[in-house]
Motif scaffolding. Sequence first.
Motif, PDB file in Angstrom:
ATOM      1  N   PRO A  52       0.827  -1.206   0.000  1.00 46.43           N
ATOM      2  CA  PRO A  52       0.000   0.000   0.000  1.00 46.43           C
ATOM      3  C   PRO A  52       0.863   1.257   0.000  1.00 46.43           C
ATOM      4  N   LYS A  53       0.354   2.291  -0.640  1.00 48.41           N
ATOM      5  CA  LYS A  53       1.069   3.555  -0.700  1.00 48.41           C
ATOM      6  C   LYS A  53       0.836   4.355   0.572  1.00 48.41           C
ATOM      7  N   ILE A  54       1.775   5.230   0.872  1.00 47.73           N
ATOM      8  CA  ILE A  54       1.639   6.146   2.004  1.00 47.73           C
ATOM      9  C   ILE A  54       0.745   7.282   1.538  1.00 47.73           C
ATOM     10  N   ARG A  55      -0.407   7.423   2.193  1.00 52.38           N
ATOM     11  CA  ARG A  55      -1.403   8.417   1.805  1.00 52.38           C
ATOM     12  C   ARG A  55      -1.115   9.742   2.519  1.00 52.38           C
ATOM     13  N   VAL A  56      -0.899  10.807   1.734  1.00 49.27           N
ATOM     14  CA  VAL A  56      -0.489  12.098   2.288  1.00 49.27           C
ATOM     15  C   VAL A  56      -1.523  13.162   1.956  1.00 49.27           C
ATOM     16  N   LEU A  57      -1.854  13.971   2.963  1.00 49.17           N
ATOM     17  CA  LEU A  57      -2.712  15.146   2.794  1.00 49.17           C
ATOM     18  C   LEU A  57      -1.841  16.377   3.007  1.00 49.17           C
ATOM     19  N   LEU A  58      -1.903  17.341   2.084  1.00 45.81           N
ATOM     20  CA  LEU A  58      -1.101  18.555   2.167  1.00 45.81           C
ATOM     21  C   LEU A  58      -1.941  19.715   2.687  1.00 45.81           C
ATOM     22  N   PHE A  59      -1.419  20.443   3.659  1.00 48.57           N
ATOM     23  CA  PHE A  59      -2.082  21.616   4.235  1.00 48.57           C
ATOM     24  C   PHE A  59      -1.078  22.755   4.217  1.00 48.57           C
ATOM     25  N   ASP A  60      -1.217  23.640   3.236  1.00 53.96           N
ATOM     26  CA  ASP A  60      -0.232  24.700   3.062  1.00 53.96           C
ATOM     27  C   ASP A  60      -0.815  25.732   2.101  1.00 53.96           C
ATOM     28  N   HIS A  61      -0.018  26.744   1.794  1.00 49.71           N
ATOM     29  CA  HIS A  61      -0.402  27.729   0.786  1.00 49.71           C
ATOM     30  C   HIS A  61      -0.385  27.049  -0.584  1.00 49.71           C
ATOM     31  N   PRO A  62      -1.225  27.493  -1.523  1.00 50.65           N
ATOM     32  CA  PRO A  62      -1.340  26.813  -2.821  1.00 50.65           C
ATOM     33  C   PRO A  62      -0.011  26.600  -3.547  1.00 50.65           C
ATOM     34  N   LEU A  63       0.851  27.601  -3.600  1.00 43.75           N
ATOM     35  CA  LEU A  63       2.113  27.452  -4.314  1.00 43.75           C
ATOM     36  C   LEU A  63       3.017  26.412  -3.637  1.00 43.75           C
ATOM     37  N   CYS A  64       3.049  26.435  -2.314  1.00 42.18           N
ATOM     38  CA  CYS A  64       3.856  25.450  -1.576  1.00 42.18           C
ATOM     39  C   CYS A  64       3.297  24.047  -1.763  1.00 42.18           C
ATOM     40  N   ARG A  65       1.967  23.915  -1.736  1.00 42.37           N
ATOM     41  CA  ARG A  65       1.352  22.591  -1.952  1.00 42.37           C
ATOM     42  C   ARG A  65       1.744  22.034  -3.305  1.00 42.37           C
ATOM     43  N   ALA A  66       1.758  22.892  -4.323  1.00 40.47           N
ATOM     44  CA  ALA A  66       2.108  22.429  -5.673  1.00 40.47           C
ATOM     45  C   ALA A  66       3.542  21.914  -5.698  1.00 40.47           C
ATOM     46  N   ILE A  99      -3.885  20.484  15.395  1.00 39.99           N
ATOM     47  CA  ILE A  99      -3.364  19.138  15.636  1.00 39.99           C
ATOM     48  C   ILE A  99      -4.242  18.336  16.581  1.00 39.99           C
ATOM     49  N   GLY A 100      -4.743  18.953  17.663  1.00 39.10           N
ATOM     50  CA  GLY A 100      -5.602  18.228  18.612  1.00 39.10           C
ATOM     51  C   GLY A 100      -6.844  17.658  17.940  1.00 39.10           C
ATOM     52  N   PRO A 101      -7.648  18.496  17.275  1.00 41.95           N
ATOM     53  CA  PRO A 101      -8.833  17.971  16.586  1.00 41.95           C
ATOM     54  C   PRO A 101      -8.482  16.968  15.485  1.00 41.95           C
ATOM     55  N   LEU A 102      -7.371  17.186  14.781  1.00 37.49           N
ATOM     56  CA  LEU A 102      -6.943  16.267  13.726  1.00 37.49           C
ATOM     57  C   LEU A 102      -6.655  14.886  14.308  1.00 37.49           C
ATOM     58  N   LYS A 103      -5.893  14.829  15.396  1.00 40.04           N
ATOM     59  CA  LYS A 103      -5.545  13.548  16.008  1.00 40.04           C
ATOM     60  C   LYS A 103      -6.766  12.891  16.655  1.00 40.04           C
ATOM     61  N   ARG A 104      -7.718  13.675  17.117  1.00 38.74           N
ATOM     62  CA  ARG A 104      -8.949  13.118  17.675  1.00 38.74           C
ATOM     63  C   ARG A 104      -9.759  12.433  16.573  1.00 38.74           C
ATOM     64  N   ASP A 105      -9.851  13.080  15.400  1.00 40.19           N
ATOM     65  CA  ASP A 105     -10.650  12.549  14.296  1.00 40.19           C
ATOM     66  C   ASP A 105      -9.940  11.443  13.522  1.00 40.19           C
ATOM     67  N   CYS A 106      -8.618  11.441  13.528  1.00 38.76           N
ATOM     68  CA  CYS A 106      -7.843  10.464  12.760  1.00 38.76           C
ATOM     69  C   CYS A 106      -6.569  10.138  13.540  1.00 38.76           C
ATOM     70  N   LEU A 140       2.221  28.019  10.021  1.00 41.46           N
ATOM     71  CA  LEU A 140       1.263  29.103  10.269  1.00 41.46           C
ATOM     72  C   LEU A 140       0.341  29.187   9.057  1.00 41.46           C
ATOM     73  N   MET A 141      -0.917  28.824   9.243  1.00 40.86           N
ATOM     74  CA  MET A 141      -1.874  28.822   8.138  1.00 40.86           C
ATOM     75  C   MET A 141      -3.183  29.440   8.596  1.00 40.86           C
ATOM     76  N   ASP A 142      -3.896  30.038   7.683  1.00 40.02           N
ATOM     77  CA  ASP A 142      -5.269  30.476   7.906  1.00 40.02           C
ATOM     78  C   ASP A 142      -5.378  31.446   9.085  1.00 40.02           C
ATOM     79  N   GLY A 143      -4.314  32.191   9.366  1.00 45.27           N
ATOM     80  CA  GLY A 143      -4.350  33.134  10.471  1.00 45.27           C
ATOM     81  C   GLY A 143      -4.362  32.463  11.839  1.00 45.27           C
ATOM     82  N   HIS A 144      -4.200  31.181  11.898  1.00 45.16           N
ATOM     83  CA  HIS A 144      -4.187  30.436  13.158  1.00 45.16           C
ATOM     84  C   HIS A 144      -2.841  29.760  13.336  1.00 45.16           C
ATOM     85  N   ARG A 145      -2.546  29.447  14.554  1.00 48.03           N
ATOM     86  CA  ARG A 145      -1.351  28.644  14.789  1.00 48.03           C
ATOM     87  C   ARG A 145      -1.665  27.208  14.420  1.00 48.03           C
ATOM     88  N   LEU A 146      -0.710  26.590  13.808  1.00 44.46           N
ATOM     89  CA  LEU A 146      -0.845  25.201  13.377  1.00 44.46           C
ATOM     90  C   LEU A 146      -1.254  24.291  14.531  1.00 44.46           C
TER      91      LEU A 146
END
Length: 107
Positions: A23-37, A88-95, A78-84
């Motif tokens: 199986p492949k390592i499944r990655v989700l990117l969370f960043d500014h559009p240019l950096c994600r590209a 992380i807490g809600p992310l780890k709770r959901d996944c 630093l994304m979306d005007g919030h601290r990263l």
Amino acid sequence: MEEPRNAPPERGEHRPSGDEPEPKIRVLLFDHPLCRAGVRAFLEREPDIEVVGEAGSIDEVLEQVRLLRPYVVAMEGLMDGHRLLDAIGPLKRDCPEARVVILTGYS
């Protein structure tokens, strides 16, 4: 808890060889559009990595995590005007099986 789809082997776990591809390592990117590209272009060269989604806000990344169940979430500090760290807490709770990698250009 439900086992993630096509989960990669745990560290030290041996899977018998067979006709099934690893199986492949499944990655989700969370960043500014240019950096994600740029990160996407870099990761897509790796045969064992699959970029399964992208997000540009905390709300988007939390929705994508619940939907896509990635193994790795690569995030800018630093994304979306919030601290990263606020995401992380809600992310780890959901996944809880997801690993978080923090990418930053700051030194």
